[in-house]
Write an enzyme that holds these catalytic residues in place. Sequence first.
Site, PDB file in Angstrom:
ATOM      1  N   ASN A   1      -2.409   2.725   3.567  1.00 35.77           N
ATOM      2  CA  ASN A   1      -1.843   4.048   3.847  1.00 35.77           C
ATOM      3  C   ASN A   1      -2.657   5.151   3.185  1.00 35.77           C
ATOM      4  OD1 ASN A   1       0.367   3.364   5.486  1.00 35.77           O
ATOM      5  ND2 ASN A   1       1.565   2.747   3.701  1.00 35.77           N
TER       6      ASN A   1
ATOM      7  N   ASP B   1       6.835   1.073   1.897  1.00 33.96           N
ATOM      8  CA  ASP B   1       6.473   0.088   0.867  1.00 33.96           C
ATOM      9  C   ASP B   1       7.308   0.330  -0.391  1.00 33.96           C
ATOM     10  OD1 ASP B   1       3.516  -1.047   1.800  1.00 33.96           O
ATOM     11  OD2 ASP B   1       3.858   1.023   2.371  1.00 33.96           O
TER      12      ASP B   1
ATOM     13  N   PHE C   1      -0.524  -0.405  12.673  1.00 35.03           N
ATOM     14  CA  PHE C   1      -1.430   0.074  11.617  1.00 35.03           C
ATOM     15  C   PHE C   1      -1.991  -1.032  10.716  1.00 35.03           C
ATOM     16  CE2 PHE C   1      -2.162   1.682   7.285  1.00 35.03           C
ATOM     17  CZ  PHE C   1      -3.167   2.604   7.537  1.00 35.03           C
ATOM     18  N   ASN C   2      -1.139  -1.857  10.111  1.00 36.45           N
ATOM     19  CA  ASN C   2      -1.625  -2.824   9.107  1.00 36.45           C
ATOM     20  C   ASN C   2      -2.643  -3.799   9.707  1.00 36.45           C
ATOM     21  OD1 ASN C   2      -0.032  -1.749   7.078  1.00 36.45           O
ATOM     22  ND2 ASN C   2       1.659  -3.191   7.410  1.00 36.45           N
TER      23      ASN C   2
ATOM     24  N   HIS D   1       9.774   0.301   7.977  1.00 37.23           N
ATOM     25  CA  HIS D   1       9.210  -1.004   8.350  1.00 37.23           C
ATOM     26  C   HIS D   1       9.241  -2.068   7.246  1.00 37.23           C
ATOM     27  CE1 HIS D   1       7.301   1.203  11.712  1.00 37.23           C
ATOM     28  NE2 HIS D   1       6.975   2.101  10.819  1.00 37.23           N
ATOM     29  N   ASP D   2       8.635  -1.737   6.108  1.00 42.94           N
ATOM     30  CA  ASP D   2       8.251  -2.780   5.149  1.00 42.94           C
ATOM     31  C   ASP D   2       9.399  -3.582   4.537  1.00 42.94           C
ATOM     32  OD1 ASP D   2       5.589  -2.287   5.645  1.00 42.94           O
ATOM     33  OD2 ASP D   2       5.395  -0.858   4.000  1.00 42.94           O
TER      34      ASP D   2
ATOM     35  N   THR E   1       2.854  -6.035   2.756  1.00 47.47           N
ATOM     36  CA  THR E   1       3.402  -4.919   3.538  1.00 47.47           C
ATOM     37  C   THR E   1       2.325  -3.862   3.803  1.00 47.47           C
ATOM     38  OG1 THR E   1       4.167  -3.752   1.566  1.00 47.47           O
ATOM     39  CG2 THR E   1       5.732  -5.275   2.607  1.00 47.47           C
TER      40      THR E   1
ATOM     41  N   ASP F   1       0.851  -1.203   0.000  1.00 47.05           N
ATOM     42  CA  ASP F   1       0.000   0.000   0.000  1.00 47.05           C
ATOM     43  C   ASP F   1       0.886   1.252   0.000  1.00 47.05           C
ATOM     44  OD1 ASP F   1       0.983  -0.397   2.618  1.00 47.05           O
ATOM     45  OD2 ASP F   1      -0.824   0.430   3.567  1.00 47.05           O
TER      46      ASP F   1
HETATM   47  C1  BDR Z   1       3.054  -0.045   8.590  1.00 47.55           C
HETATM   48  O1  BDR Z   1       2.029   0.929   8.442  1.00 47.55           O
HETATM   49  C2  BDR Z   1       2.238   1.682   7.280  1.00 47.55           C
HETATM   50  O2  BDR Z   1       2.043   3.026   7.522  1.00 47.55           O
HETATM   51  C3  BDR Z   1       3.629   1.368   6.798  1.00 47.55           C
HETATM   52  O3  BDR Z   1       3.682   1.409   5.379  1.00 47.55           O
HETATM   53  C4  BDR Z   1       3.899  -0.004   7.335  1.00 47.55           C
HETATM   54  O4  BDR Z   1       3.463  -1.008   6.447  1.00 47.55           O
HETATM   55  C5  BDR Z   1       3.810   0.239   9.867  1.00 47.55           C
HETATM   56  O5  BDR Z   1       2.954   0.152  10.954  1.00 47.55           O
HETATM   57 CA    CA Z   2       2.900  -0.525   4.158  1.00 52.65          CA
END
Ligand code: BDR
Ligand code: CA
Length: 314
Positions: free
Chosen positions: A39, A15, A165-166, A239-240, A124, A10
């Site tokens: 996102n 990402d 978040f994800n 993160h991703d 991701t 996303d």
């Molecule tokens: C995740 O949330 C998104 O904002 C980032 O792309 C990542 O996948 C981190 O919590």
């Molecule tokens: Ca992401």
Amino acid sequence: MPVPVIIDCDPGHDDAVAVMLAAGDPAVELLAITTVAGNQTLEKTTLNARRVCTVAGITGVPVAAGCARPLVRPLTVADDVHGESGLDGPRFPDPAVDIVPEHAVELMHRILAEHPEPVTLVPTGPLTNVALLLTRYPDAAAHIREIVFMGGSTERGNRTPAAEFNVYVDPEAADIVLGSGVPVTMCGLNVTHQALATPEVLARLEALGTELSRICAELLTYFASTYRQLWGFTAPPVHDPVAVARVIDPETVRCVDAHVAVELSGRYTRGATVVDLHGYTGRPVNARVAVALDAARFWDRVIAAVDTLGRRVR
Ligand code: BDR
Ligand code: CA
């Protein structure tokens, strides 16, 4: 032999870096890029995937749009982190890469059925597309080598005090994936918060001297500004690409086996990943859980991939 992967994303600043790592590292063969709402809206994350492919010279890889909303809940976006476009910061040229006329879930199913060996899925973003794949096409599971996703945490969250978040965006999808019986690896905030784009990392990227490295540094500079403002981070956690790194070079991301449950109905804890690291519950292991990152090795790999792609596209 490179590991065949599909990245489901996303984009999203991190990402974008994950896609570059997957496309630029020789240890993986990127079979497809699929998009999901997270996102930002699906329309924006799909446009962003096309933008990333364009600037990174990723041309032979099909890009397909997937689900526009989570399985059962309304969509929550992260415009506070990624901006109005989902990829704020650099100016992008008009995308020269188009999407294929196939839903992401159909494309994934077809590739899984046709590929001669099992394929690794690297989600991701929210797990909506992957959960739909597994529920709509139960036969797909046998063709998936593993699912290595960025999401969750062994600790606290980033969207709420409890939830990352994800998983927060589509907890039902995460629950389906973790209960699917397919081998699952969870790369959560507890490790991705070790993947910091420090000023040294940004300097190394800029020193590559390509248009792509400049765009990458601009993306991470924007990402740094929101992380500083929202959470007081001195450098942003990228993160991703950690999930991609786990596939490319498993030793970069150390994992332990555990049961992971997703909170679906908590009053304050929707989307929390409850990771039973010490076997308190007696529930069977359903995931490998990332617990440590070799950050130096990780950044060497990311920078090398951006370098490879940047030289190729120049
Ligand atoms: C995740 O949330 C998104 O904002 C980032 O792309 C990542 O996948 C981190 O919590
Ligand atoms: Ca992401």
